[in-house]
Design an enzyme around this catalytic site. Sequence first.
Site, short mmCIF file in Angstrom:
data_model
loop_
_atom_site.label_atom_id
_atom_site.label_comp_id
_atom_site.label_asym_id
_atom_site.label_seq_id
_atom_site.Cartn_x
_atom_site.Cartn_y
_atom_site.Cartn_z
N LYS A 1 1.23 4.02 -2.99
CA LYS A 1 0.79 5.41 -2.82
C LYS A 1 1.94 6.38 -3.10
O LYS A 1 1.74 7.46 -3.67
CB LYS A 1 0.23 5.62 -1.40
CG LYS A 1 -1.16 5.01 -1.21
CD LYS A 1 -2.20 5.84 -1.96
CE LYS A 1 -3.57 5.25 -1.95
NZ LYS A 1 -4.56 6.00 -2.74
N TYR B 1 0.85 -1.21 0.00
CA TYR B 1 0.00 0.00 0.00
C TYR B 1 0.88 1.25 0.00
O TYR B 1 0.71 2.15 -0.83
CB TYR B 1 -0.93 -0.03 1.21
CG TYR B 1 -1.82 1.19 1.32
CD1 TYR B 1 -2.83 1.42 0.40
CD2 TYR B 1 -1.66 2.12 2.37
CE1 TYR B 1 -3.65 2.54 0.49
CE2 TYR B 1 -2.47 3.24 2.46
CZ TYR B 1 -3.47 3.45 1.52
OH TYR B 1 -4.28 4.56 1.61
N1 LIG Z 1 -9.72 5.68 5.09
C1 LIG Z 1 -8.58 6.33 5.38
O1 LIG Z 1 -8.25 6.56 6.58
C2 LIG Z 1 -7.66 6.83 4.28
C3 LIG Z 1 -6.49 7.52 4.67
C4 LIG Z 1 -5.63 8.00 3.67
C5 LIG Z 1 -5.96 7.79 2.33
N2 LIG Z 1 -7.09 7.10 2.00
C6 LIG Z 1 -7.38 6.90 0.56
O2 LIG Z 1 -8.73 7.25 0.29
C7 LIG Z 1 -9.25 6.41 -0.75
C8 LIG Z 1 -10.54 5.76 -0.29
O3 LIG Z 1 -10.28 5.03 0.90
P1 LIG Z 1 -11.43 4.26 1.69
O4 LIG Z 1 -10.97 4.14 3.09
O5 LIG Z 1 -12.75 4.86 1.38
O6 LIG Z 1 -11.34 2.81 0.99
P2 LIG Z 1 -12.33 1.56 0.98
O7 LIG Z 1 -13.47 1.77 1.92
O8 LIG Z 1 -11.48 0.33 1.17
O9 LIG Z 1 -12.89 1.60 -0.51
C9 LIG Z 1 -12.02 1.39 -1.59
C10 LIG Z 1 -12.83 1.49 -2.86
O10 LIG Z 1 -11.94 1.22 -3.96
C11 LIG Z 1 -12.56 0.23 -4.79
N3 LIG Z 1 -11.58 -0.55 -5.55
C12 LIG Z 1 -10.60 -1.35 -5.09
N4 LIG Z 1 -9.95 -1.90 -6.11
C13 LIG Z 1 -10.53 -1.43 -7.25
C14 LIG Z 1 -10.32 -1.64 -8.64
N5 LIG Z 1 -9.37 -2.46 -9.09
N6 LIG Z 1 -11.11 -0.98 -9.54
C15 LIG Z 1 -12.08 -0.16 -9.12
N7 LIG Z 1 -12.35 0.06 -7.81
C16 LIG Z 1 -11.58 -0.58 -6.89
C17 LIG Z 1 -13.35 -0.64 -3.82
O11 LIG Z 1 -14.31 -1.39 -4.55
P3 LIG Z 1 -14.86 -2.84 -4.02
O12 LIG Z 1 -15.97 -2.54 -3.05
O13 LIG Z 1 -15.33 -3.48 -5.27
O14 LIG Z 1 -13.70 -3.53 -3.38
C18 LIG Z 1 -13.96 0.46 -2.94
O15 LIG Z 1 -15.08 1.04 -3.56
C19 LIG Z 1 -8.13 5.43 -1.10
O16 LIG Z 1 -7.42 5.90 -2.22
C20 LIG Z 1 -7.23 5.45 0.13
O17 LIG Z 1 -5.90 5.12 -0.18
C21 LIG Z 1 -7.95 6.61 2.93
#
Ligand SMILES: NC(=O)c1ccc[n+]([C@@H]2O[C@H](COP(=O)([O-])OP(=O)(O)OC[C@H]3O[C@@H](n4cnc5c(N)ncnc54)[C@H](OP(=O)(O)O)[C@@H]3O)[C@@H](O)[C@H]2O)c1
Length: 269
Positions: free
Chosen positions: A172, A168
């Site tokens: 990133k 990861y």
């Molecule tokens: N949550 C945090 O604390 C945090 C912190 C820093 C950065 N971020 C960034 O914010 C973004 C969203 O995070 P989140 O926490 O909301 O993540 P999440 O709840 O795990 O959701 C990830 C999303 O990405 C989709 N996805 C994964 N692989 C894919 C692919 N090959 N093609 C299309 N869609 C795909 C998943 O779809 P499926 O449902 O089909 O798996 C899901 O809709 C990410 O880029 C993450 O790195 C999050």
Amino acid sequence: MPSYVITGTSRGLGLGFVKALSLEPDNTVFALARNVVDATQLSDFVKQHVHKNIHIIEADNTHQKSMQNAADEVSKHTGGKLDMLINNAALIHHERDHLTLDSYPNPELLEQDLNIFLRTNVLGTIHTINAFLPLLLAGSMKKCIILASPLGTIKMTLATNFAGATGYGISKAAMSLATAKYAARFRNEGLAFLLVNPGFVKTMPGPKDEVEKLYDFQTANARKKFPDFEGAITVEDSVRDQLVLFDRVTIANTGDFLNRDGTDGDSRL
Ligand SMILES: NC(=O)c1ccc[n+]([C@@H]2O[C@H](COP(=O)([O-])OP(=O)(O)OC[C@H]3O[C@@H](n4cnc5c(N)ncnc54)[C@H](OP(=O)(O)O)[C@@H]3O)[C@@H](O)[C@H]2O)c1
């Protein structure tokens, strides 16, 4: 009629962006999900939503053709334009997150894991951006957002001394450099690329009590080293702040990595 494409909208922040942006009836929101049948939270929201301004499109960012088809479909609706692309989709949690680069049981497994993270989070995002570039260049806002993470920076990795979540973090970091490349390429054409840290957001699936406990534990742990760490926040709060930020960034910010309040993304966890 501002138009938005958001990737990874089945859950978490992606779904949060769809909900918030579709509140404004003038917005047209294209919600990309890699498996529409399984994206029940998204389809349930769209069914009961008062405005008919959301289009769900199936697209897997690991398949270039799939992203191109999604861009072609958006183009049909918008007359070849797109105002903002929010690259949110990412592979985050993995069963071998606890391993460090040297502790894999064998090199084949290390290679397999790094490949899937790089394929999804780097190449997948690049395929997405490339497919939508002509539309973005024809749009009026000209903004391309990429969700980034402190786990993908050299500074925060050293400050936290966290050696896990290798695939990861590395993916990133690579996407941050890819964003700089896009910023360098398109600065003169007025298309801005922005890396944003959404904060530590409560998106982990699972039973509410267990998930809350885990967030409390991780917050307490982080505060031992970073007493000012704000802790875990809701999707709604993160999305609200990010949308304010996206609104005010300009081409002068292209290539920047910012926290959701506009401060330097490398300045805190
Ligand atoms: N949550 C945090 O604390 C945090 C912190 C820093 C950065 N971020 C960034 O914010 C973004 C969203 O995070 P989140 O926490 O909301 O993540 P999440 O709840 O795990 O959701 C990830 C999303 O990405 C989709 N996805 C994964 N692989 C894919 C692919 N090959 N093609 C299309 N869609 C795909 C998943 O779809 P499926 O449902 O089909 O798996 C899901 O809709 C990410 O880029 C993450 O790195 C999050």
